[in-house]
Design an enzyme around this catalytic site. Structure first.
Site, PDB file in Angstrom:
ATOM      1  N   GLY A 737       5.795  -9.610  -5.564  1.00 54.20           N
ATOM      2  CA  GLY A 737       6.039  -9.002  -4.251  1.00 54.20           C
ATOM      3  C   GLY A 737       4.956  -9.330  -3.237  1.00 54.20           C
ATOM      4  O   GLY A 737       3.787  -9.468  -3.586  1.00 54.20           O
ATOM      5  N   GLU A 740       2.336  -6.007   0.139  1.00 56.48           N
ATOM      6  CA  GLU A 740       1.073  -5.287   0.317  1.00 56.48           C
ATOM      7  C   GLU A 740      -0.186  -6.130   0.196  1.00 56.48           C
ATOM      8  O   GLU A 740      -1.218  -5.797   0.759  1.00 56.48           O
ATOM      9  CB  GLU A 740       1.006  -4.131  -0.702  1.00 56.48           C
ATOM     10  CG  GLU A 740       1.995  -3.047  -0.383  1.00 56.48           C
ATOM     11  CD  GLU A 740       2.251  -2.121  -1.558  1.00 56.48           C
ATOM     12  OE1 GLU A 740       1.784  -0.994  -1.540  1.00 56.48           O
ATOM     13  OE2 GLU A 740       2.926  -2.561  -2.519  1.00 56.48           O
TER      14      GLU A 740
END
Lengths: 773, 330, 161
Positions: A737, A740
């Site tokens: 991912g 962040e």
């Protein structure tokens, strides 16, 4: 984007590692035509024409508008609440207070057996008691025919309080912090060797204390809820990062079956963690709708968001590093204090990055917390790591000054072979490559290592680096994929779209898996009536959903092949799926095959559907097993150049490069955008953002976009983002991912550049000019 | 926002009479500050008299070579005016450094003069603020006062005046024309705003019902070499921590004329007469600029959060004068 | 209640509004034009930007009654190459600030064309630094600022500026 790196150290070893059967089924099989490309967002036209409808934008006949009344004291009992003036306002339908409102069921206790229990923003049962737990807590709700009347009437509600002693000043309470407990997924402490002794004996050392202020997400869409009851059935339009858990939470709080609650959230106007939980506004809108028997919209004011939706905890952190003459770490100490509320909130893994970033024989990590009478804190983009890496990476930079070693070289000398605490292997970790590529692209060689030595006209110029780090998480996803007789594909999963390009990425994956044109794939998301998706948090969503899309697509192809094999004369008769290629809208073996449309037509079917149910418990067990073997994380190198005005010490970021190892990139454009977005937020964190909490009253003093300074367009230079695009061998499609990682290390890169430009080390965020004068 | 009556004024005398006769009435210009304050419940007029239809929206030449700026000229239009940009560049720069383009398209000159402070405690009805609620106290004194004033303050209020435009006007010897029921009055800009003293709620010398109709700029050749420098917490769209409006004429290395005003440091646009006095006739060098800055800031009274402003103001004054004397941009 | 008439996206609309109703709320709640967004309701974010008689303004701080007789353009009434450019250059993520960004950019290009200066420089040429300053009244928390500049520069370039 996407360079190939054949120089990767230990690559053979990584490639050779065994991959479990479960993991193998999630790997991509189709020829990849769309994955990796910079594909336009599928919702682009809706968002650029104003057609995209957000939570506060759904008209209903008889829609009423609600507004909150917020407490103005930190801790108290409400002795009386005068609603007379409010009720007298023309258009007011009702004023709900603890005196006249049927209570909701209390928030559920947190249990890891039911993860939806994690979404209670606070433990307070609003309007059920006379207790005030923080300054700003909602104490009444006004429902009126117009938003103007509701808001004005809310300003006329007069609560009287018997005030109680309150503890609201983090800096005053911080010395009394207590050790934080670890949990199933996050350890709060670690010890290896004797770090204190090693620090005392080290040839070089730094020992620094940092502070970071509270932050707020400030998604440009303030939280809003439109709630409609039809009998005991509830429909809620809500911008949320967790559709499924919000639904379950609402069902529990209002005592109705889960299947009678529908949460619609096709567009979320920014989240960043702030829309991951269920906060007061959502509950009170639903409650107000129930009490008034009207559809109710509650759109929070910006100030209302600050008062009812938690933000990032402040922290104080100590980082002490000891090193030998060559700059090899002999001691790493990182301790932190953060705050939670007496009524909820989550301790953050502030030292989590320090578990994995540097090889050191002696490591000491501790996290402590204080409990205050403030609104509960919550996740905000890279909770823990965002502020933890500020301290760690600032300290590493200071150690570079101390030892006279180039800051990149210092990091490379301390790059671990295996996880420094647990000894696990890294599933992927191209940090050396990231720094090498970055140094070249950024022109690191042109950096004069002396402080204050570089100038551009009168401006002081500084360059800094820092490492970015964020662990990979996964949840399960229930995905259905349907092929219709006309060759159109529908992927269905209750995913969230708050700007990540959710539907676009999953459409790319499905198109490749099925070998169909991207245009023929439609992805349905944002509705709790869809198969249950994971929440959007911890940068998990794309990978979690990808696993489901891949598995469901494989099952769909298998089902279609089974149909074909039953049809007389099909060129696919006798073929196994493993021998076939999904391409051109069908299944082929060499030149022979059939389109899906032909298969369906021959079988007389108008569609075939397959699903991947996802198994959260199984995934959890696997994740726990995995954690003993692997460290999976996104990692990167942040390069920042600043200009500092030598008279006023205004800091401007003039150049930026982030080089990231985020595994396989699905959509080159949207991934780069997300990575840039994290850097922008990191620049804000570095230079201007802070939520001011008055230590006397617990009141937020700057609850507005005018006084909480997000970066504006003029603050942000061109941000160069580069992904190494090397698949992680342990994750679906090899992807990690990207939501962040890029905020981590960002504030430190700025601080380190400022240190280089000015010679001054700022330990307390934000780096406002007064700290440099 | 409470309900109120709305009147679109078609005639200046009628507008002035209407507001003078009704203590609950207020003039409305572009609305960028008043509407916000009304929504927050800080301003609570019963009647709003919209003056934007009145014919005060032009910039005209004065016979003496100055300019007469109608009170309803939008900030963006004034900033773009060729005459302003050539003769009074600091004014154009000050306007363009304020707010955002959208707000400048709405905001009027008259409204800008009457902007109210951005002190966070003024904006929060739950806090003590003598300006908002006379006698309630001042939470800024020992609270978050980073944005607050260091000059001209009192124990009752340390809020700053937030305007950029007014800082330039103060330096330029602008005169404000106001219209009341008794006729027209002309007030030097530097006398238009009041220091807080014991009555911080009274911010200007306007009488009830008086309407700002124009601002006049005298001819001021020195202003052609002028500069507005704004220092803030981000690169744009933020209020000043410190700002400096300066005009400088240098002949043979000596300062023959200087105009200086400060923003972000005082409850009113702060004309730096002490600094001007030190500069006048002295050498145009860094040391002299520093002496002038120090003289002006000698009386500064900072608190924990805003003490840095004295040093920042000194540094910004010196930098701005240096730039004007050398023609060298930063 | 005050009766006002505005031409909104080309259509004349007659509305009865309370004086306290903002132009933003009139557009959204009375006319159902949800394109202009409410991000702060106090002129601090730019999400509510619309064009009033061709000028970009923050509709949240505008009382609807003050715009009686005006021509208002919201994103729903916009057909402009910027829209496609925003998609191509990824000038947004969540999409919430996008209507305001695009309306603001249209107004900005017109201002630049008309010779309006900015704090960065006197009008021409339209550099990236100029665009960044001129577009600073539109916050984007997703951080799509680079894409927004690219989209605007792309379109401005095509217009020969």
């Amino acid at each position: 984007m996407g360079v190939t790196h054949d120089t990767r150290a230990g690559q053979g070893e990584v490639r050779a590692m065994s991959v479990s059967q479960a993991e193998a089924t999630e790997r991509a099989t189709g020829t990849e035509k769309y994955v990796g490309r910079a594909v336009d967002r599928v919702d682009g036209p809706a968002k650029t024409t104003g057609r995209a409808r957000f939570a506060a934008e759904h008209p209903y006949p008889g829609l009423a508008h609600a507004a909150l009344v917020h407490a103005t004291v930190a801790r108290a009992r409400i002795t009386a609440i005068d609603t007379e003036a409010a009720r007298a306002v023309p258009g007011v339908i009702d004023v709900l207070t603890h005196e006249n409102t049927p209570p909701m069921k209390p928030p559920p206790k947190v249990s890891f057996l039911d993860l939806s229990t994690l979404v209670s923003g606070t433990t307070v049962n609003y309007l059920a008691t006379d207790e005030v737990h923080w300054n700003g807590q909602p104490v009444a709700v006004v429902v009126a025919e117009t938003p103007e009347a509701a808001r004005h009437a809310a300003s006329l509600v007069r609560p009287s309080y018997a005030e109680l002693p309150a503890t609201v000043d983090f800096s005053a309470e911080e010395p009394r912090a207590v050790p934080q407990k670890g949990n199933l997924i996050a350890e709060a402490e670690a010890d290896k060797g004797d770090a204190q002794a090693a620090l005392a004996a080290a040839a070089h050392s730094v020992d620094l204390t940092f502070s970071t202020p509270p932050h707020n997400h400030n998604a440009i869409e303030p939280h809003a809820t439109t709630a409609v009851w039809e009998g005991d059935r509830l429909t809620v339009h809500e911008g949320t990062q967790s559709i499924a858990w919000t639904r379950r939470h609402l069902a529990k709080r209002f005592g109705v079956p889960e299947q009678d609650v529908r949460v619609l959230s096709p567009y979320v106007g920014g989240g960043f963690g702030g829309k991951g939980s269920v906060w007061a506004g959502t509950l009170l809108a639903v409650l107000a709708a129930r009490v008034t028997n009207r559809p109710v919209r509650l759109a929070l004011t910006r100030e209302g968001v600050y008062h009812t939706v938690g933000g990032r905890t402040p922290s104080t952190q100590r980082v002490a590093l000891g090193a030998d003459e060559q700059g090899r770490l002999t001691a790493l100490i990182h301790t932190s204090v953060s705050r939670v509320a007496r009524t909820g909130g989550m301790p953050e893994g502030i030292t989590a990055g320090s578990r994995h970033l540097y090889a050191s024989p002696n490591i000491h990590l501790r996290q402590s917390i204080t409990r205050l009478d403030l609104l509960a804190n919550t996740f905000m983009r890279a909770p823990g790591e965002a502020i933890g890496t500020f301290a760690l990476e600032s300290a590493m930079d200071e150690l570079a000054w101390e030892t006279g070693i180039d800051p990149i070289e210092l990091r490379m000398r301390n790059e671990p072979e295996r996880a420094p605490i647990g000894g696990q292997r890294f599933s992927n970790r191209l940090l050396r490559e990231a720094y090498a590529v970055g140094a070249e692209r950024f022109g690191w060689r042109e950096r004069d290592p002396r402080a204050g030595a570089m100038r551009d006209g009168r401006w002081l110029v500084g360059m800094g680096v820092a490492t970015a780090y964020h662990p990979q998480m996964r949840f399960s996803a229930h995905v259905k994929v349907r092929m219709s007789a006309d060759g159109q594909v529908v992927v269905r999963c209750g995913l969230q779209e708050m700007g990540m390009g959710t539907a676009t990425a999953q459409a790319q994956i499905a198109a490749d898996e099925l070998g169909v044109p991207l245009e023929s794939v439609r992805v349905e998301i944002g509705d709790s009536d869809l198969p249950q998706g994971p929440g959007a948090g911890g940068s998990n969503q794309t990978a979690s959903a990808a696993a489901g899309v891949i598995e469901a697509s494989a099952k769909l192809k298998r089902a279609l092949l089974a149909l074909a094999r039953r049809a007389p004369g099909s060129p696919l008769r006798g073929r196994r799926l493993e021998e076939l290629e999904a391409r051109d809208g069908g299944l082929y073996h060499g030149g022979r095959g059939q389109t899906y449309a032909e298969i369906l037509a021959a079988a007389g079917r108008d569609h075939v559907e397959a699903e991947s149910k996802g198994n959260m418990l199984g995934l959890l067990v696997r994740t726990m097993n995995d954690r003993r073997k692997w460290v999976k994380a996104a990692i990167g190198a942040q390069f920042c150049e600043v200009r500092v005005d030598p008279d006023t010490m205004e800091v401007r970021v003039s150049r930026w490069l982030g080089v990231f190892d985020v595994g396989r990139v699905i959509n080159a454009r949207t991934a780069a955008s997300q990575l840039r977005g994290g850097i922008v937020m990191g620049i804000g964190m570095a230079l201007s953002e802070q939520t001011l909490v008055d230590g006397r009253s617990g009141r937020i003093v700057n609850p507005s976009l005018a006084e909480y300074h997000l970066p504006v367009q003029a603050d942000i230079p061109r941000i160069d983002v580069h992904c190494l695009d090397e698949p992680d061998p342990t994750t679906p499609l090899g992807l990690i991912g990207v939501g962040e990682v890029s905020i981590t290390g960002a504030a430190a890169a700025v601080a380190n550049a400022v240190r280089h430009a000015t010679g001054k080390r700022v330990l307390d965020l934000p780096i406002t000019l007064d700290k440099l004068l | 926002m409470r309900s109120f009556a709305y009147v679109k004024a078609a005639d200046v005398e009628e507008a002035v009479r209407a507001v003078a006769a009704d203590p609950g009435a207020k003039f409305l210009g572009g609305g960028t500050n008043l509407v916000d304050l009304m929504r927050e419940g800080i301003e609570r007029p019963d009647t709003v008299v919209d003056v934007t239809g009145l014919p005060f929206d032009t910039v005209d030449e004065l016979p003496d070579g100055g300019l007469r700026i109608g009170a309803l000229v939008r900030n963006s239009a004034l900033a773009a005016d060729r005459r302003v940009r050539t003769r009074y560049p600091m004014l154009s720069q000050a306007l363009l450094s304020g707010a955002s383009a959208q707000l400048r398209n709405m905001a009027t000159v008259g409204g800008n003069l009457l902007q109210r402070t951005r002190c966070p405690y003024f904006y929060d009805a739950a806090s003590a603020c003598n300006k908002r609620e006379p006698g309630s106290g001042c939470d800024a004194l020992d609270g978050f006062n980073r944005s607050c004033a260091i000059l001209g303050v009192s124990e009752s209020c340390i809020a700053t005046h937030p305007s950029d435009m007014c800082v330039a006007l103060a330096a330029l010897d602008a005169v404000v024309e106001v219209r009341g029921v008794d006729g027209v009055r002309r007030v030097p800009l530097t006398d238009f705003h009041r220091l807080p003293g014991d009555t911080p709620e009274i911010e200007t010398t306007l009488a009830a019902g008086e309407l700002v109709t124009a601002v006049e700029l005298p001819p001021l050749p020195v202003a052609a070499n002028s500069r507005y420098r704004k220092v803030r917490d981000r690169a744009s769209y933020a209020f000043a921590l410190v700002s400096v409006a300066a005009a400088l004429e240098v002949r043979d290395g000596m300062v023959t004329q200087a105009r200086l005003a400060l923003g972000g440091v005082a409850p009113k646009p702060w004309r730096a007469r002490e600094a001007e006095r030190v500069l006048q006739g002295g050498p145009a060098d860094e040391a002299a600029f520093r002496r002038a800055a120090e003289a002006e800031l000698a009386g500064a009274t900072g608190r924990q959060g805003n003490a840095f402003k004295a040093g920042l103001a000194r540094a910004t004054i010196v930098a701005t004068l240096r730039e004007l004397s050398t023609g060298e941009a930063r | 209640m005050t009766e006002i008439r505005m031409k909104v996206n080309g259509d004349v609309e007659a509305l009865d509004v309370e004086p306290r109703v903002s132009l933003l709320d009139a557009l959204r709640e009375r006319l159902g034009l949800m394109g202009p967004k409410k991000g702060c309701d106090q002129g601090a974010c730019g999400a509510c930007t619309v064009l009033a008689d061709g000028m970009r303004i923050n509709s949240c701080l505008a009382l609807a009654v003050q715009y009686d007789g005006s021509e208002i353009t919201t994103i729903e009434g916009v057909t402009h190459p910027l829209q496609e450019a925003f998609v191509r250059h990824d000038g947004f993520q969540c999409g919430y600030c996008t209507s305001g960004q695009i309306c603001s950019a249209i107004g900005m290009l017109a201002e630049h064309e008309a010779g309006m200066p900015s704090a960065v420089a006197d009008a021409s040429p339209l550099t990236e630094a100029e665009v960044r300053e001129r577009m600073s009244g539109n916050l984007c928390r997703c951080g799509a600022y680079n894409g927004i500049v690219d989209a605007i520069m792309d379109v401005a370039g095509k217009d020969g500026r």
